[in-house]
Design an enzyme around this catalytic site. Structure first.
Site, PDB file in Angstrom:
ATOM      1  N   HIS A   1       0.889  -1.179   0.000  1.00 27.61           N
ATOM      2  CA  HIS A   1       0.000   0.000   0.000  1.00 27.61           C
ATOM      3  C   HIS A   1       0.917   1.216   0.000  1.00 27.61           C
ATOM      4  CE1 HIS A   1      -3.523   2.418   1.538  1.00 27.61           C
ATOM      5  NE2 HIS A   1      -2.534   3.159   1.990  1.00 27.61           N
TER       6      HIS A   1
ATOM      7  N   ASP B   1     -10.014  -3.987  -4.551  1.00 22.50           N
ATOM      8  CA  ASP B   1      -9.908  -3.253  -3.280  1.00 22.50           C
ATOM      9  C   ASP B   1     -11.309  -3.057  -2.682  1.00 22.50           C
ATOM     10  OD1 ASP B   1      -8.853  -2.018  -1.073  1.00 22.50           O
ATOM     11  OD2 ASP B   1      -8.195  -0.208  -2.106  1.00 22.50           O
TER      12      ASP B   1
HETATM   13 ZN   LIG Z   1      -4.523   0.047   0.312  1.00 21.95          ZN
HETATM   14 ZN   LIG Z   2      -7.233  -2.261   0.381  1.00 19.74          ZN
END
Ligand SMILES: [Zn+2]
Ligand SMILES: [Zn+2]
Length: 443
Positions: free
Chosen positions: A181, A310
């Site tokens: 991330h 996501d």
């Molecule tokens: Zn993320």
């Molecule tokens: Zn995520």
């Protein structure tokens, strides 16, 4: 029980198959694949609807199932039902649950729940750091043994280069990727939208594109140094894509995924028509047109390895607040395939075979999990989709426990027809002509 999936257009890039071919399913696995397979007595024959594509099961490598701990947003049961409805036969679930998945006991609890209530396969992702605090490494070997397929502190960046170096070294020993991330925390600050004209006009605090690309560059350097595999989650900017492309060219083990909202929407959407719709707030944020164009080019030239949703469910109450205060994230499991077909395939950027690579072959390969091919002997995980069928997104009919989607009411060309997991039909889309015949086999 044996079933013959007959007359479908099969696309299996791993075996080099792209044409009308039959698939013999024996129990939970694929027994044979080939044209005109014999119909033995007692064999159940399932006719694939005309115009449908039969592909190795789609794998969503980036999903937030919210269980344990946030069952008001999603559960393993509802999240995997949404996955099945979206054409996914497997999902990898991020560890930012409550508690976080940083020990083998949490990993095992997730897998037990998935075995009991899951509709599709669930592959847990373990934390990089203990408590996801970004300080010391989690119990990586134990989590690996318990069934984790990758490591990530998704939701937060790994704050120091040293910790990321150690994570890559350990993960590399176990053949696991680290899923990254990417966000430089001081640059991201309190930002809520992409830093640019739109955020300025709306008075929203910005998240600059460089917050992503600085971290991508750092972690590519560490992957190069350690020789381990890094996977960039939800890549959203031109600069980050350029970094990944250059690193691949010199042989670094880097892969990347793009979420459907990042190839379909720009930050301009936040302005119109209603303005400040919190279903347009996600992290990384919707970027500007130049970034979306770069990403589309990244699909066309093969720099982008995977489409991952996501999927980040939040309850309506949590999203019904000012843009500034709303949590980041949208659901995505049920809209990914229609968006990909409509925006990537029907525009000519991506072929059907390439789509199967992006949604099945590559995610399975990156995670080192079963799937990605319909070879005899493999599990019968199959996605059947209808590229020419147009449907309208109805979020109220979602299988997810949450409704936070910006795509409600969108009409898209391309639909999922059916989802088969371990030989069992777990989803049939009645809106696809002829798909009912697949449902008849729903034993
Ligand atoms: Zn993320
Ligand atoms: Zn995520």
């Amino acid at each position: 029980m044996k079933r013959l999936l007959r007359g479908g257009h099969v696309i299996d890039p791993v075996q080099g198959i792209d044409g009308i071919t039959d698939i013999l399913i024996d129990g939970t696995g694929i027994a044979a694949i080939g044209p005109d397979l014999p119909v033995e007595p007692g064999l159940e024959v399932i006719e694939v609807p005309r115009g449908c594509i039969v592909a190795p099961g789609f794998v969503d490598m980036h999903v937030h199932l919210r269980e344990p701990g946030q069952e008001h947003k999603e559960t393993i049961a509802t999240g995997t039902a949404a996955a099945a409805a979206g054409g996914f036969t497997a999902v990898a679930c991020m560890p930012n649950t409550v508690p976080v998945n940083d020990t083998a006991s949490v990993t095992r609890a997730i897998l037990e729940k998935a075995a009991a209530e899951g509709v599709v396969r669930v592959y847990p992702i373990g934390c990089v750091s203990k408590g996801m605090k970004g300080e010391t490494l989690a119990e990586i070997a134990d989590m690996r043994e318990a069934g984790c397929v990758a490591l990530s502190d998704d939701g937060k960046p790994v704050p120091t280069a040293l910790l990321m170096r150690r994570a890559l070294e350990y993960a590399g020993m176990f053949g696991m990727p680290v899923i990254d991330h990417c966000e430089e925390p001081t640059l991201k600050g309190e930002g809520v939208a992409h830093e640019g004209f739109v955020a300025s006009r709306l008075g929203l605090r910005g998240i600059p594109a460089a917050a992503e690309s600085i971290m991508v560059e750092r972690d590519i350097a560490l992957a190069e140094m350690t020789g381990s595999a890094i996977h960039i989650a939800h890549l959203s900017t031109r600069q980050a894509l350029r970094a990944v492309r250059a690193a691949k060219a010199r042989g670094v083990k880097v892969t990347c995924e793009v979420a459907p909202h990042h190839f379909t929407l720009t930050d301009e959407r936040i302005e119109a028509p209603l303005g400040y719709d919190t279903n347009l707030k996600m992290n990384p944020p919707l970027r500007e047109r130049d970034d979306v164009e770069a990403i589309l080019h990244g699909f066309a030239d093969g720099t982008v390895d995977a489409i991952a949703t996501d999927h980040a469910p939040h309850q309506a109450d949590e999203k019904h607040v000012e843009f500034d205060r709303a949590p980041f994230g949208i659901i995505g499991l049920e809209t990914a395939v229609p968006l990909a077909l409509d925006r990537l395939v029907h525009t000519g950027l991506v072929s059907l075979r390439h789509l199967v690579q992006l949604m099945s072959v590559n995610p399975a390969r990156i995670l080192n999990v079963a799937g990605g091919t319909l070879r005899a002997g493999r599990p019968a995980d199959i996605t059947i989709f209808a590229p020419a069928v147009t449907t309208t997104v109805d979020v109220s009919a979602s299988k997810s426990r949450s409704r936070n989607s910006p795509f409600d009411g969108w009409t898209l060309k391309g639909a999922v027809a059916a989802t088969i997991v371990a030989g069992r039909v777990v989803h049939v889309n009645a809106q696809v002509p002829g798909a009912a015949s697949l449902g008849a086999a729903r034993a």
